[in-house]
Design a protein around this motif. Structure first.
Motif, PDB file in Angstrom:
ATOM      1  N   LYS A  28     -10.042  -4.741   7.851  1.00 31.17           N
ATOM      2  CA  LYS A  28      -8.445  -4.216   8.398  1.00 31.17           C
ATOM      3  C   LYS A  28      -7.477  -5.458   8.460  1.00 31.17           C
ATOM      4  O   LYS A  28      -6.520  -5.161   8.090  1.00 31.17           O
ATOM      5  CB  LYS A  28      -8.535  -3.362   9.676  1.00 31.17           C
ATOM      6  CG  LYS A  28      -7.438  -2.837  10.001  1.00 31.17           C
ATOM      7  CD  LYS A  28      -7.530  -1.792  11.678  1.00 31.17           C
ATOM      8  CE  LYS A  28      -8.709  -0.701  11.029  1.00 31.17           C
ATOM      9  NZ  LYS A  28      -8.710   0.290  12.243  1.00 31.17           N
ATOM     10  N   LEU A  29      -8.068  -6.448   9.116  1.00 30.02           N
ATOM     11  CA  LEU A  29      -7.131  -7.688   9.241  1.00 30.02           C
ATOM     12  C   LEU A  29      -6.612  -8.041   8.072  1.00 30.02           C
ATOM     13  O   LEU A  29      -5.220  -8.290   7.952  1.00 30.02           O
ATOM     14  CB  LEU A  29      -7.781  -8.735  10.229  1.00 30.02           C
ATOM     15  CG  LEU A  29      -7.017  -9.952  10.627  1.00 30.02           C
ATOM     16  CD1 LEU A  29      -5.836  -9.487  11.539  1.00 30.02           C
ATOM     17  CD2 LEU A  29      -7.812 -11.060  11.348  1.00 30.02           C
ATOM     18  N   LEU A  30      -7.545  -8.542   7.426  1.00 34.56           N
ATOM     19  CA  LEU A  30      -7.115  -8.991   5.901  1.00 34.56           C
ATOM     20  C   LEU A  30      -6.106  -7.990   5.092  1.00 34.56           C
ATOM     21  O   LEU A  30      -5.110  -8.435   4.518  1.00 34.56           O
ATOM     22  CB  LEU A  30      -8.276  -9.129   4.969  1.00 34.56           C
ATOM     23  CG  LEU A  30      -8.092  -9.866   3.778  1.00 34.56           C
ATOM     24  CD1 LEU A  30      -7.417 -11.110   3.886  1.00 34.56           C
ATOM     25  CD2 LEU A  30      -9.245  -9.887   2.906  1.00 34.56           C
ATOM     26  N   LYS A  31      -6.433  -6.422   5.266  1.00 31.56           N
ATOM     27  CA  LYS A  31      -5.707  -5.588   4.581  1.00 31.56           C
ATOM     28  C   LYS A  31      -4.205  -5.468   5.214  1.00 31.56           C
ATOM     29  O   LYS A  31      -3.238  -5.646   4.345  1.00 31.56           O
ATOM     30  CB  LYS A  31      -6.137  -4.243   4.719  1.00 31.56           C
ATOM     31  CG  LYS A  31      -5.477  -3.352   3.966  1.00 31.56           C
ATOM     32  CD  LYS A  31      -5.491  -3.206   2.839  1.00 31.56           C
ATOM     33  CE  LYS A  31      -6.396  -2.152   2.099  1.00 31.56           C
ATOM     34  NZ  LYS A  31      -6.609  -2.207   0.916  1.00 31.56           N
ATOM     35  N   ASN A  32      -4.242  -5.801   6.432  1.00 38.39           N
ATOM     36  CA  ASN A  32      -2.734  -5.951   6.957  1.00 38.39           C
ATOM     37  C   ASN A  32      -1.784  -6.898   6.711  1.00 38.39           C
ATOM     38  O   ASN A  32      -0.628  -6.977   6.587  1.00 38.39           O
ATOM     39  CB  ASN A  32      -2.888  -5.503   8.724  1.00 38.39           C
ATOM     40  CG  ASN A  32      -3.443  -4.077   9.177  1.00 38.39           C
ATOM     41  OD1 ASN A  32      -3.390  -3.369   8.424  1.00 38.39           O
ATOM     42  ND2 ASN A  32      -4.051  -4.124  10.092  1.00 38.39           N
ATOM     43  N   VAL A  35      -1.022  -6.415   2.820  1.00 36.82           N
ATOM     44  CA  VAL A  35       0.047  -5.602   2.944  1.00 36.82           C
ATOM     45  C   VAL A  35       1.519  -6.065   3.529  1.00 36.82           C
ATOM     46  O   VAL A  35       2.693  -6.004   2.622  1.00 36.82           O
ATOM     47  CB  VAL A  35      -0.282  -4.345   3.634  1.00 36.82           C
ATOM     48  CG1 VAL A  35       1.024  -3.399   3.963  1.00 36.82           C
ATOM     49  CG2 VAL A  35      -1.378  -3.654   3.103  1.00 36.82           C
ATOM     50  N   SER A  36       1.646  -6.890   4.667  1.00 33.80           N
ATOM     51  CA  SER A  36       2.717  -7.583   4.913  1.00 33.80           C
ATOM     52  C   SER A  36       3.318  -8.572   3.982  1.00 33.80           C
ATOM     53  O   SER A  36       4.536  -8.742   3.781  1.00 33.80           O
ATOM     54  CB  SER A  36       2.470  -8.068   6.302  1.00 33.80           C
ATOM     55  OG  SER A  36       1.689  -9.112   6.443  1.00 33.80           O
ATOM     56  N   LEU A  37       2.501  -9.376   3.485  1.00 33.13           N
ATOM     57  CA  LEU A  37       2.588 -10.337   2.515  1.00 33.13           C
ATOM     58  C   LEU A  37       3.175  -9.620   1.218  1.00 33.13           C
ATOM     59  O   LEU A  37       4.588 -10.065   0.796  1.00 33.13           O
ATOM     60  CB  LEU A  37       1.663 -11.250   2.136  1.00 33.13           C
ATOM     61  CG  LEU A  37       1.851 -12.321   0.873  1.00 33.13           C
ATOM     62  CD1 LEU A  37       3.010 -13.536   1.623  1.00 33.13           C
ATOM     63  CD2 LEU A  37       0.412 -12.780   0.488  1.00 33.13           C
ATOM     64  N   CYS A 110       1.920   0.021  -0.103  1.00 33.93           N
ATOM     65  CA  CYS A 110       2.388  -0.501   1.132  1.00 33.93           C
ATOM     66  C   CYS A 110       2.945   0.442   2.110  1.00 33.93           C
ATOM     67  O   CYS A 110       2.782  -0.007   3.179  1.00 33.93           O
ATOM     68  CB  CYS A 110       3.381  -1.898   0.503  1.00 33.93           C
ATOM     69  SG  CYS A 110       2.518  -3.083  -0.123  1.00 33.93           S
ATOM     70  N   LYS A 111       3.931   1.364   1.876  1.00 37.99           N
ATOM     71  CA  LYS A 111       4.407   2.039   2.934  1.00 37.99           C
ATOM     72  C   LYS A 111       3.298   2.892   3.346  1.00 37.99           C
ATOM     73  O   LYS A 111       3.332   3.042   4.647  1.00 37.99           O
ATOM     74  CB  LYS A 111       5.504   2.978   2.206  1.00 37.99           C
ATOM     75  CG  LYS A 111       6.232   3.750   3.057  1.00 37.99           C
ATOM     76  CD  LYS A 111       7.332   4.496   2.571  1.00 37.99           C
ATOM     77  CE  LYS A 111       7.902   5.611   3.679  1.00 37.99           C
ATOM     78  NZ  LYS A 111       9.066   6.164   3.145  1.00 37.99           N
ATOM     79  N   TYR A 112       2.423   3.438   2.750  1.00 44.03           N
ATOM     80  CA  TYR A 112       1.260   4.314   3.272  1.00 44.03           C
ATOM     81  C   TYR A 112       0.422   3.494   4.348  1.00 44.03           C
ATOM     82  O   TYR A 112       0.064   3.953   5.450  1.00 44.03           O
ATOM     83  CB  TYR A 112       0.355   4.846   2.296  1.00 44.03           C
ATOM     84  CG  TYR A 112       1.211   6.127   1.373  1.00 44.03           C
ATOM     85  CD1 TYR A 112       2.008   6.896   2.027  1.00 44.03           C
ATOM     86  CD2 TYR A 112       0.890   6.268   0.200  1.00 44.03           C
ATOM     87  CE1 TYR A 112       2.644   7.962   1.443  1.00 44.03           C
ATOM     88  CE2 TYR A 112       1.505   7.301  -0.641  1.00 44.03           C
ATOM     89  CZ  TYR A 112       2.425   8.038   0.207  1.00 44.03           C
ATOM     90  OH  TYR A 112       3.070   9.216  -0.355  1.00 44.03           O
ATOM     91  N   ASN A 113       0.231   2.335   4.156  1.00 44.23           N
ATOM     92  CA  ASN A 113      -0.680   1.394   4.944  1.00 44.23           C
ATOM     93  C   ASN A 113       0.041   1.053   6.055  1.00 44.23           C
ATOM     94  O   ASN A 113      -0.721   1.072   7.163  1.00 44.23           O
ATOM     95  CB  ASN A 113      -0.879  -0.011   3.961  1.00 44.23           C
ATOM     96  CG  ASN A 113      -2.330   0.207   2.959  1.00 44.23           C
ATOM     97  OD1 ASN A 113      -3.073   0.955   3.403  1.00 44.23           O
ATOM     98  ND2 ASN A 113      -2.322  -0.497   2.139  1.00 44.23           N
ATOM     99  N   LYS A 114       1.446   0.906   5.862  1.00 41.17           N
ATOM    100  CA  LYS A 114       2.183   0.515   7.093  1.00 41.17           C
ATOM    101  C   LYS A 114       2.228   1.801   8.056  1.00 41.17           C
ATOM    102  O   LYS A 114       2.209   1.721   9.137  1.00 41.17           O
ATOM    103  CB  LYS A 114       3.468   0.336   6.765  1.00 41.17           C
ATOM    104  CG  LYS A 114       3.542  -1.290   6.319  1.00 41.17           C
ATOM    105  CD  LYS A 114       5.113  -1.670   6.289  1.00 41.17           C
ATOM    106  CE  LYS A 114       5.472  -3.326   5.789  1.00 41.17           C
ATOM    107  NZ  LYS A 114       6.649  -3.757   5.304  1.00 41.17           N
ATOM    108  N   GLU A 115       2.423   3.020   7.403  1.00 41.73           N
ATOM    109  CA  GLU A 115       2.485   4.289   8.369  1.00 41.73           C
ATOM    110  C   GLU A 115       0.898   4.328   8.939  1.00 41.73           C
ATOM    111  O   GLU A 115       0.702   4.899  10.026  1.00 41.73           O
ATOM    112  CB  GLU A 115       2.793   5.339   7.484  1.00 41.73           C
ATOM    113  CG  GLU A 115       3.961   5.382   6.845  1.00 41.73           C
ATOM    114  CD  GLU A 115       4.542   6.480   5.951  1.00 41.73           C
ATOM    115  OE1 GLU A 115       3.471   7.198   5.602  1.00 41.73           O
ATOM    116  OE2 GLU A 115       5.572   6.669   5.569  1.00 41.73           O
ATOM    117  N   ILE A 116      -0.135   4.197   8.239  1.00 48.22           N
ATOM    118  CA  ILE A 116      -1.319   4.255   8.698  1.00 48.22           C
ATOM    119  C   ILE A 116      -1.497   3.431  10.001  1.00 48.22           C
ATOM    120  O   ILE A 116      -2.152   3.747  10.908  1.00 48.22           O
ATOM    121  CB  ILE A 116      -2.410   4.093   7.773  1.00 48.22           C
ATOM    122  CG1 ILE A 116      -2.359   5.136   6.847  1.00 48.22           C
ATOM    123  CG2 ILE A 116      -3.688   3.714   8.281  1.00 48.22           C
ATOM    124  CD1 ILE A 116      -3.305   4.927   5.516  1.00 48.22           C
TER     125      ILE A 116
END
Length: 129
Positions: A28-32, A35-37, A110-116
């Motif tokens: 999760k930390l790596l994914k976040n 996604v932000s990058l 990216c948008k879906y990951n940010k919403e999650i």
């Protein structure tokens, strides 16, 4: 003219790699962080949409003004050259559409990951209360 298509090819390859990287399972930390990058990179990478659109207009214009080689006067070499240019233009249309589609997919992922992520934060807050 070939430089434009090489740039578009490299951009499509990079977009495909980013889409693959975003959809692979990861912590999760790596994914976040990823996604932000990529979200930061997406803003300046928006140039690809008008660039691909301009290339599509260029292909359309050239297709409308292309000399037809369908009569019996044409030699075999001229007919082959005509068919080769036609297949190249079809390949380039697919490349342009793929560039726009991949950009849109990456943006949506990216948008879906940010919403999650935001929903998980809200859930965590409610659990803490």
């Amino acid at each position: 003219m070939a430089l434009q298509w090489m740039i578009l090819t490299y951009v499509v390859a990079a977009e495909a790699a980013l889409a693959l990287l975003l959809t692979l399972p990861s912590p999760k930390l790596l994914k976040n962080r990823l996604v932000s990058l990529i979200s930061v990179i997406l803003q300046p990478a928006l140039f690809i949409v008008p660039f691909a659109g301009f290339q599509l207009l260029d292909i359309y214009w050239k297709n409308e003004h292309r000399l037809m080689c369908t009569s019996e006067i044409c030699t075999a070499a001229e007919r082959d050259r005509y068919e080769k240019s036609f297949y190249k233009s079809q390949r380039n249309v697919i490349l342009c559409v793929t560039a726009c589609l991949l950009y849109w997919c990456i943006q949506r992922i990216c948008k879906y990951n940010k919403e999650i992520q935001s929903l998980e934060e809200i859930e965590k807050r409610y659990k803490d209360e």
